[in-house]
Write a protein that holds these residues in place. Structure first.
Motif, PDB file in Angstrom:
ATOM      1  N   UNK A 199      32.075  29.919  36.925  1.00  0.00           N
ATOM      2  CA  UNK A 199      32.368  29.698  35.510  1.00  0.00           C
ATOM      3  C   UNK A 199      33.159  30.862  34.922  1.00  0.00           C
ATOM      4  N   UNK A 200      32.781  32.068  35.291  1.00  0.00           N
ATOM      5  CA  UNK A 200      33.501  33.249  34.803  1.00  0.00           C
ATOM      6  C   UNK A 200      34.932  33.272  35.325  1.00  0.00           C
ATOM      7  N   UNK A 201      35.110  32.906  36.583  1.00  0.00           N
ATOM      8  CA  UNK A 201      36.458  32.859  37.163  1.00  0.00           C
ATOM      9  C   UNK A 201      37.306  31.840  36.405  1.00  0.00           C
ATOM     10  N   UNK A 202      36.746  30.685  36.142  1.00  0.00           N
ATOM     11  CA  UNK A 202      37.477  29.667  35.378  1.00  0.00           C
ATOM     12  C   UNK A 202      37.841  30.188  33.995  1.00  0.00           C
ATOM     13  N   UNK A 237      32.878  40.272  32.392  1.00  0.00           N
ATOM     14  CA  UNK A 237      34.038  39.408  32.189  1.00  0.00           C
ATOM     15  C   UNK A 237      35.332  40.081  32.655  1.00  0.00           C
ATOM     16  N   UNK A 238      35.558  41.316  32.238  1.00  0.00           N
ATOM     17  CA  UNK A 238      36.770  42.007  32.658  1.00  0.00           C
ATOM     18  C   UNK A 238      36.720  42.414  34.125  1.00  0.00           C
ATOM     19  N   UNK A 239      35.519  42.602  34.671  1.00  0.00           N
ATOM     20  CA  UNK A 239      35.391  42.853  36.104  1.00  0.00           C
ATOM     21  C   UNK A 239      35.825  41.646  36.921  1.00  0.00           C
ATOM     22  N   UNK A 240      35.436  40.457  36.464  1.00  0.00           N
ATOM     23  CA  UNK A 240      35.857  39.227  37.140  1.00  0.00           C
ATOM     24  C   UNK A 240      37.373  39.074  37.007  1.00  0.00           C
ATOM     25  N   UNK A 241      37.901  39.366  35.841  1.00  0.00           N
ATOM     26  CA  UNK A 241      39.356  39.310  35.657  1.00  0.00           C
ATOM     27  C   UNK A 241      40.048  40.274  36.632  1.00  0.00           C
ATOM     28  N   UNK A 242      39.536  41.499  36.742  1.00  0.00           N
ATOM     29  CA  UNK A 242      40.110  42.491  37.657  1.00  0.00           C
ATOM     30  C   UNK A 242      40.080  41.967  39.101  1.00  0.00           C
TER      31      UNK A 242
END
Length: 142
Positions: A8-11, A61-66
């Motif tokens: 879900x976070x990746x999406x 959230x920003x870790x998943x984005x990274x």
């Protein structure tokens, strides 16, 4: 929480909603290594104005984005490990190339960037060094 949380976070980090949220705070996100420099510059300022109880969620959230930017940077050679709901900073992202493997913790990298001032580019550079080792082939985008 489970690995579905990570999905879900990746999406979400690929969504227009995420880009709009970032845009409101003058953080440019475009899933490229250029945006990592933007994160290094803007996240500490951003975190100085948000409520303390929101900061851990934003680190995730920003870790998943990274991690997703790393996946793009290294042409899909990376994959997420299991999501650790109790300690998200232990969630791993693996980049493999031949016999070489780099294991990163993107959420922890974001926390180190925000609270210790460490550049995110050092993580990309360390992955490139591992991928360029005698066992790996350099497929990383510069």
């Amino acid at each position: 929480m489970s690995d579905s949380t990570l999905s879900s976070l990746i999406s979400y980090v690929h969504s227009d909603d995420f880009r709009e949220m970032c845009k409101e705070f003058n953080i440019k996100v475009d899933n490229t290594p250029r945006s990592i420099k933007e994160l290094e510059k803007e996240l500490p300022n951003f975190f100085s104005i948000v409520e303390d109880d929101v900061k851990p969620k934003l680190c995730i959230l920003f870790g998943v984005y990274f991690g997703e930017v790393l996946k793009e940077t290294f042409e899909g050679m990376g994959e997420w490990g299991s999501y650790y709901p109790v300690e998200p900073t232990k969630t791993e992202f693996r980049i493999m190339n031949g016999e070489s493997e780099a294991i990163l913790r993107p959420v922890l990298a974001i926390k180190d960037c925000i609270y210790k001032g460490e550049p995110l580019s050092k993580y990309i550079n360390s992955v490139e060094e591992i991928m360029n080792s005698e066992h790996g082939i350099n497929n990383a985008k510069k």
